[in-house]
Design an enzyme around this catalytic site. Sequence first.
Site, PDB file in Angstrom:
ATOM      1  N   ASP A  15       0.821  -1.212   0.000  1.00 12.81           N
ATOM      2  CA  ASP A  15       0.000   0.000   0.000  1.00 12.81           C
ATOM      3  C   ASP A  15       0.857   1.265   0.000  1.00 12.81           C
ATOM      4  OD1 ASP A  15      -2.027  -1.823   0.302  1.00 12.81           O
ATOM      5  OD2 ASP A  15      -2.788  -1.010   2.193  1.00 12.81           O
ATOM      6  N   HIS A  44      -4.957   9.271  -0.066  1.00 11.91           N
ATOM      7  CA  HIS A  44      -5.034   8.489   1.176  1.00 11.91           C
ATOM      8  C   HIS A  44      -6.185   8.958   2.056  1.00 11.91           C
ATOM      9  CE1 HIS A  44      -3.219   6.028   4.521  1.00 11.91           C
ATOM     10  NE2 HIS A  44      -2.865   5.297   3.474  1.00 11.91           N
ATOM     11  N   HIS A  87      -6.065   3.146  -4.267  1.00  7.06           N
ATOM     12  CA  HIS A  87      -5.964   3.412  -2.824  1.00  7.06           C
ATOM     13  C   HIS A  87      -6.323   4.868  -2.529  1.00  7.06           C
ATOM     14  CE1 HIS A  87      -4.822   1.917   1.074  1.00  7.06           C
ATOM     15  NE2 HIS A  87      -3.752   2.681   1.210  1.00  7.06           N
ATOM     16  N   HIS A 114       3.726  -2.054   3.266  1.00 12.34           N
ATOM     17  CA  HIS A 114       3.616  -0.683   2.759  1.00 12.34           C
ATOM     18  C   HIS A 114       4.920  -0.295   2.064  1.00 12.34           C
ATOM     19  CE1 HIS A 114       0.427  -0.811   5.768  1.00 12.34           C
ATOM     20  NE2 HIS A 114      -0.120   0.217   5.139  1.00 12.34           N
TER      21      HIS A 114
END
Length: 212
Positions: free
Chosen positions: A33, A88, A84, A172
Amino acid sequence: MYFVKTPWWLKRFYAKLIWHIPSKEKVLYFTFDDGPHPQATPFVLDALRQYKAKGTFFCIGKNVVHHPQIYTRITDEGHSIGNHTFNHANGWLTDDSSYRENIFKAGESIDSNLFRPPYGRIKRSQTKMIMPCFKVIMWDVLSADFDIKLSPQKCFDNVVWNCKPGSIVVFHDSQKAFERLHYALPLALAHFSRLGYRFEAIPFQKLSAGNS
């Protein structure tokens, strides 16, 4: 507070979301991510290549805009991509209309029907709103590499102790997580490779312009 191993009751509450991919074979789905990132993402790609592994990258739209060549490398090397949001966005703190706009703004650069909510925070109304276009991909194992209080070894342990066939695992590819990612990812790939696992990307489809 976060759960390293997603509890059954949370999966049941959000039953229409994808938490793992049932499998009788030794297969894991490593996901990443918050990229693309100029340091972390190439490191991840190099590590995956070493083990002939495929992953799934849930990208932030503004990062794709800033690092298009790294994004292109992700797709050129056969990995899956997912949305995504553009910056964010936290679904719990965002009204539904703005959240949808944020997702589709990211979709201008990320052509995929996979979506993962940042922080794992999404309202049920938002899932209902976007599911005609997207598969919402969650996870059942969290490496917690984002946690700056966590040791790199503990991050590795989180993955090793909790994975099972079909697990979707979160790492991540970000600056914040890089110290723990740098340590844990190669070890996890080596560990599960020795056990006979393979690493696959979550299949995705490109969205047609009509879905937006």
